[in-house]
Design a protein around this motif. Sequence first.
Motif, mmCIF file in Angstrom:
data_model
loop_
_atom_site.group_PDB
_atom_site.id
_atom_site.type_symbol
_atom_site.label_atom_id
_atom_site.label_comp_id
_atom_site.label_asym_id
_atom_site.label_seq_id
_atom_site.Cartn_x
_atom_site.Cartn_y
_atom_site.Cartn_z
ATOM 1 N N LEU A 119 0.815 -1.205 0.000
ATOM 2 C CA LEU A 119 0.000 0.000 0.000
ATOM 3 C C LEU A 119 0.848 1.254 0.000
ATOM 4 O O LEU A 119 0.486 2.251 -0.625
ATOM 5 C CB LEU A 119 -0.926 0.002 1.228
ATOM 6 N N SER A 120 1.946 1.249 0.715
ATOM 7 C CA SER A 120 2.790 2.440 0.813
ATOM 8 C C SER A 120 4.145 2.130 0.211
ATOM 9 O O SER A 120 4.710 1.061 0.431
ATOM 10 C CB SER A 120 2.955 2.881 2.269
ATOM 11 N N VAL A 121 4.665 3.047 -0.559
ATOM 12 C CA VAL A 121 5.964 2.897 -1.202
ATOM 13 C C VAL A 121 6.950 3.801 -0.481
ATOM 14 O O VAL A 121 6.711 5.006 -0.336
ATOM 15 C CB VAL A 121 5.910 3.257 -2.699
ATOM 16 N N SER A 122 8.048 3.217 0.005
ATOM 17 C CA SER A 122 9.068 3.977 0.724
ATOM 18 C C SER A 122 10.413 3.751 0.070
ATOM 19 O O SER A 122 10.627 2.793 -0.664
ATOM 20 C CB SER A 122 9.128 3.553 2.199
ATOM 21 N N THR A 123 11.317 4.641 0.353
ATOM 22 C CA THR A 123 12.668 4.517 -0.191
ATOM 23 C C THR A 123 13.368 3.323 0.449
ATOM 24 O O THR A 123 13.104 2.957 1.602
ATOM 25 C CB THR A 123 13.470 5.800 0.084
ATOM 26 N N GLN A 124 14.261 2.700 -0.303
ATOM 27 C CA GLN A 124 14.986 1.539 0.203
ATOM 28 C C GLN A 124 15.937 1.954 1.306
ATOM 29 O O GLN A 124 16.628 2.960 1.210
ATOM 30 C CB GLN A 124 15.749 0.869 -0.933
ATOM 31 N N HIS A 125 15.964 1.191 2.373
ATOM 32 C CA HIS A 125 16.795 1.491 3.529
ATOM 33 C C HIS A 125 17.507 0.218 3.954
ATOM 34 O O HIS A 125 17.052 -0.893 3.660
ATOM 35 C CB HIS A 125 15.929 2.017 4.681
ATOM 36 N N PRO A 126 18.634 0.339 4.665
ATOM 37 C CA PRO A 126 19.340 -0.864 5.123
ATOM 38 C C PRO A 126 18.458 -1.678 6.062
ATOM 39 O O PRO A 126 17.737 -1.124 6.901
ATOM 40 C CB PRO A 126 20.575 -0.307 5.843
#
Length: 476
Positions: free
Chosen positions: A384-391
Amino acid sequence: MTLSQQETQHLMVLNALERGELIVTDAATLLDRSVRQTQRLRAAYRARGPAGLVHGNRGRPSSRRLAEAIRARVIHLARTTYARVNFQHLSELLADRDGLVLSRPTLHRLLTAAGLRSPRTRRRAKHRRRRERFPQTGMLVQLDGSHHAWLEDRGPKLTLHHAVDDATGTVLGAVFRAQEDAQGYLLLLRQITRTVGLPLAVYTDRHGIFRRAPVHQRPLTLHAQLRGGPAPTQVGRVLQELGIQWIPASSPQAKGRIERQGGTFQERLVTELRLAGIRTPEEANAFLPGFFQRYNARFAQAPAQPASAYRPWPEPLDPDTVFCFKYLATVANDNTISLAPHHLQILPGPGGRSYAKARVEVHERLDSTLAVYYQGHQLDTRLLSVSTQHPLRARPHRRVHPHALPGGIPHIAPAPPTTSWGHWAGRAGSQTGDACFCKANLETNTRSPMAPIRARRQETQRAPRGRRDIFTEQIG
């Protein structure tokens, strides 16, 4: 008067010189002296005999020697006023209270000669010996993270996660990460198991990535008691699911082979990275396979036994279901799951089935994708929500206990933190039943598997209003 061995040799040379058997230049060569110094020794020998060859300070007290009165006073104070005081403290007390400034070595020589010993004794160094390598490859793999400025001033500081086979010293895999983390070790373990196979055991330090805090530092939930203990860390779960025994080292010196290898890499690898002009972590990781191929060809040793102890990877098993971060979650009424910052929508099941209030497993994979499993089957979901890639980091969510995986991989219980390496090196592991629980915490003497649940339900019913939430547990 007693002459030393060197003075006796000088006496023999001077006697031969006096008898005319040697000339002065030959005598000077034998005495390792100049001609002038040889003539002085000859004159002293003629005047005082053998005593002329002895140094004039022989037998005289040193000009820096403590006065006898001070020596007697110090010994008296050490036996009376400052009895049972160690030498270092005694030197401080004498300087502060009595105005006697003496170093600790001087006090040690003085009091030891007088028969006094420091009450603070030091333990003798234990005899240590080098541990022999394991005879077969795959019996033991050492893992470690090496923090260093691998790119020097050309890029960020990185941590090298690397693995070495104990039998041969072969580097099995390596990966650069921004810091020592669980994702780095999962990537490393995936390299090893997918290329050479599953080892019998891994040898690491006692980092929190591999083990949780001791049980006595946190109370156990009823679910943890029924499962035989708290859920392991993400890396610990992977090792248990793959049947790989974890052996903790008691000190850095105990895993000296991989520590020394890390020091070698900090010299050789840094130089080659600089010569190759590597500036980014991505370029550095791409450079590692070729470097370690050359390194293994030069430094790897042959094992004592040619047979390999590596076990093959079970083909039906999907690596993505093992090398990931697993969490337990409860589906909301709108069939969504929240794993911050992600929100997943579970699509309808067969026949339009709803999964509201169901207990599911959420897998956060190494490529940052998410998967939801219910009773061993993957559910169809939509992000549903798109977020930036994070470690990837281990989250404080409820962890998953090790599963019985297909492919005939046995489940091996983790080694107790206080168990020595040698104890576990000679064992294949122990089995811990899932129905093991703590009787003291459950306050029951029955061995029935349902007894703990009944006891907790009765305790919940007796709880006063407003405190039911303290005792409420969901048994998964």
